[in-house]
Scaffold this active site. Structure first.
Site, PDB file in Angstrom:
ATOM      1  N   ASP A  71      -4.598  -4.654   6.206  1.00 30.50           N
ATOM      2  CA  ASP A  71      -4.768  -5.310   5.165  1.00 30.50           C
ATOM      3  C   ASP A  71      -3.508  -6.402   4.853  1.00 30.50           C
ATOM      4  OD1 ASP A  71      -6.219  -6.624   2.980  1.00 30.50           O
ATOM      5  OD2 ASP A  71      -5.755  -4.962   1.486  1.00 30.50           O
ATOM      6  N   SER A  79       0.909  -1.233  -0.100  1.00 29.43           N
ATOM      7  CA  SER A  79      -0.149  -0.015   0.107  1.00 29.43           C
ATOM      8  C   SER A  79       0.858   1.098  -0.165  1.00 29.43           C
ATOM      9  CB  SER A  79      -0.817   0.324   1.573  1.00 29.43           C
ATOM     10  OG  SER A  79      -1.784   1.099   0.999  1.00 29.43           O
ATOM     11  N   HIS A 105      -3.093  -1.264  -3.092  1.00 25.48           N
ATOM     12  CA  HIS A 105      -3.942  -0.145  -2.951  1.00 25.48           C
ATOM     13  C   HIS A 105      -3.977   1.097  -3.868  1.00 25.48           C
ATOM     14  CE1 HIS A 105      -4.813  -1.599   1.651  1.00 25.48           C
ATOM     15  NE2 HIS A 105      -4.687  -2.266   0.460  1.00 25.48           N
TER      16      HIS A 105
END
Length: 714
Positions: A141, A22, A49
């Site tokens: 995540d 991310s 992401h």
């Protein structure tokens, strides 16, 4: 879009590498691929992401760092070796039979966790041929995804926190305890290639080779039991060997004998293997269809049926607690929906102490929101820093405890037992023992909830299937005895392959089961018609088992239920039993008392007590057998006549023993008092020093105040 440096032959990869990143992940991804050789027979799927509002240039940027072809993932695209695939914006990525599947992100599903989604699908699709890598990023995540990868035999790498631009995702992944390697991105490729080149990972060496080295297996099991107090002998061979091979691969050890020696030298590896063997993936509302079936059709009926007492649930093998809290939430929701008010207690147990500690805290990464509806999150959780914590009113419903399902006593008066995806790791002999315990624990009409791959086996006479697909059963309330033999193996027998690892295991286990049944039937007949009344006791003077009719020999004392033989013994038997059993355990020799007076049915008669130490089995507590014979019967030939019991002498001896113990306790108490007095004096001296220092500081403060006033005047 696809960029290619050169044509590559279509081939199936040896392993699938899922990379999650991310914020700050671009630098880490570039560092990883810059050091990754173009020919490794691995396939790489990168899940980032990405902003839905801007076009991603990742394909172009990454193509400059690697010679491997880089693709933007497309629906139905086959994953090939030595290729890199990138998730496109506004999509969630999964994999099915080696082909990528794209789905639109749901606008109403709340928090979106694309890394978790992909890694979980990768674990289900490719099992042990998976590798998860978590790089820089905020949030959590990937936390659930790496646990799924590890459970199904894959390997997990995580970027070290100090090398990550944003350490939220790496820290959350490391906190799960499943990371095999924690490295900076540039060092990951070298370790990754070494791992996949290991003979057990590459498939060059067969797993069956481990099973043939019975001596090394025995030493490994002994080391595990010595350090963790858990005996893995009767766990399924496939599970054991797969976990051992994985640890050998991680440590780059090719020979099983060398690995056992490594295990014995480094206690940390024992704990690492122990964690691998116990790894259990769980989540809130796992298997939603089964949970819905349980709540709507059977849990509600149970809550309606029981209104005059506490309702008790037992979650066996609860891991980090998600399933226990799920049952508590389901019960709360069902009561609210139907206007019911019940007192519910959920007992949640697991053998893993660390998992129990995590469960007790009730603190989970924010990524769990992916398994929950916004309504449930708002109702039963609150935010704590970057995590979610279970609300207090829900935590108070659940009691967590460390508990060995195989060795420890079961809970009683239970109305619902949930034991999901634990029995699949046990051999039939242990499964049968667990089911006997569950049958003992459950109240009549109580519910048993198993995992989708589990069944009740030969317990069909004790449980009725309510839903075969979702494995929901009802207890029929039939009592069954729980007898389990303790077998003592000779030194020569110990050198043979462990029972659970015989290539003819199924036939052998069946034979052992039949033999145990025959022995139990024989003991029942012998106890009723020939053997004198007898009991088996442990060193704590607790009765473990009764044989024959014990009427007149024992009574049930008032107060909390207990099986202490001295409290339950009738008449004059308490003193000879206490002194005799302790002497037998101390000396290891048989003992016999005669002429003990016992009143039964207003008649006084003499009895003979025989105490015999039982053969010891390694890993089990010492036991002794106590036989009670009437004096008018001829003595059993296995014993000598014994000594005549003199209550006065035995009482005096017992008093002397107790006085000696009391004197020892007094000496210990006196030593403790002296230590406390010394500590108190030291604390008093420290307190005085602190008071003096405080006075000095006060004086200094006054001087500074005076100086300050003088300066102000000037």
């Amino acid at each position: 879009m696809t960029t290619r440096k050169k044509k590559t032959a279509s081939q199936r990869p040896s392993h699938f590498v899922g990379i999650g990143a991310s914020a700050g992940g671009l630098e880490a991804i570039e560092a990883f691929f810059k050091n990754m050789p173009p020919r490794s027979n691995l396939a790489f799927i990168v899940v980032q992401h990405l902003s839905p509002d801007y076009k991603s240039l990742m394909v172009e940027l990454l193509s400059k760092k690697t010679e491997m072809p880089v693709h933007r993932a497309e629906d139905g695209m086959e994953v090939l070796a030595d290729n890199v695939y990138l998730i496109p914006p506004k999509k969630n990525l999964t994999i099915f039979h080696g082909k990528l599947v794209l789905n639109d992100k749901g606008s109403t599903q709340g928090i979106n966790l694309p890394i978790d989604i992909f890694l979980r699908s990768l674990a289900e699709d490719q099992a042990e041929r998976t590798i998860a890598i978590i790089l820089s990023g905020t949030g959590s995540d990937g936390t659930r995804g790496v646990r799924a990868i590890k459970e199904l035999g894959g390997m997990v790498m995580v970027q070290s926190e100090e090398s990550a631009k944003f350490d939220g995702m790496p820290r959350a992944a490391i906190s799960t305890g499943v990371a095999d390697y924690v490295l900076p991105p540039e060092k990951m490729p070298e370790q990754l290639l070494a791992y996949v080149a290991h003979p057990y990972v590459s498939g060059e060496r067969q797993s069956d080779l481990l099973l043939q080295d019975a001596d090394a297996l025995t030493r490994l099991f002994a080391e595990l039991r010595d350090k963790t107090r858990v005996d893995f002998t009767h766990y399924k061979p496939s599970t054991i060997t797969r976990r051992i091979e994985r640890r050998m691969s991680v440590n780059q050890i090719g020979d099983f004998e060398n690995y056992v020696e490594y295990l014995q030298r480094y206690p940390g590896e024992v704990q690492a293997l122990y964690r691998d063997l116990l790894i259990g993936v769980t989540s809130f509302f796992r298997d939603p269809e089964a949970m819905q079936e349980l709540e709507e059709k059977w849990l509600t009926g149970l809550l309606r049926r029981i209104s005059d007492r506490e309702i008790r649930f037992w979650v066996a093998g609860c891991s980090t607690g998600e399933e226990a809290y799920t049952l508590a939430i389901m019960a709360k929701e069902a009561m609210e929906r139907h206007g019911l008010s019940r007192v519910i207690k959920v007992f949640a147990t697991d053998i893993d102490r660390d998992a129990i500690m995590t469960a007790s805290s009730g603190v989970y990464p924010e990524s769990i929101a992916g398994d929950l509806t916004p309504k449930i999150v708002a109702k039963y959780f609150y935010h704590k820093e970057e995590k979610l914590q279970i609300a207090r009113h829900l935590r108070e419903m659940v009691v967590f405890a460390q508990h060995n399902l195989i060795k420890d006593p079961p809970f009683t008066n239970i109305d619902l037992i949930s034991c999901r995806n634990l029995l699949i790791y046990l051999q039939p002999v242990l499964q049968q023992k667990v089911f006997d315990m569950f049958n003992f624990s459950l109240n009549p009409d109580g519910l048993l909830f198993l995992g989708s791959s589990e069944s009740i086996g030969e317990m069909g006479d004790c449980f009725e299937a309510l839903h075969q697909k979702h494995k929901i059963y009802r207890s029929l309330g039939k009592a069954r005895s729980m007898h389990y033999d303790i077998q003592v193996r000779s030194r020569e027998e110990r050198r043979r392959p462990a029972p659970g690892f015989d290539v003819r295991g199924r036939d052998r286990r069946q034979a052992e089961s039949d033999a145990g049944r025959i022995i139990r039937q024989y003991l029942q007949v012998a106890g009723e018609h020939y053997l004198p009344p007898s009991v088996i006791v442990n060193e704590r003077l607790e009765i473990v088992h009764f044989f024959g009719d014990m009427q007149g020999y024992f009574r049930i004392p008032a107060g909390p239920a207990e099986y202490n033989i001295t409290r339950m013994a009738s008449g004059e038997m308490a003193i000879p039993l206490a002194t005799g059993i302790q002497k037998v355990f101390r000396t290891g020799e048989t003992l016999s008392y005669t002429n003990i007076r016992l009143r039964q049915n207003d008649e006084e008669r003499a009895i003979r007590i025989r105490i015999w130490p039982m053969p010891e089995a390694r890993g089990y507590e010492p036991l002794a057998a106590v036989f009670f014979e009437q004096m008018d019967r001829p003595p059993v030939a296995l014993f000598d006549e014994g000594v005549s019991f003199n209550a006065g002498e035995e009482a005096s001896q017992r008093i002397r023993d107790l006085e000696q113990e009391l004197q020892f306790a007094r000496e210990n108490l006196q030593a403790t008092i002296e230590e406390l007095e010394t500590s108190n004096e030291e604390l008093q001296a420290t307190n005085e020093e602190l008071l003096a220092s405080n006075e000095e500081l006060q004086s200094t403060n006054e001087e500074l105040q005076s100086t300050n006033e003088e300066l102000y005047t000037v």
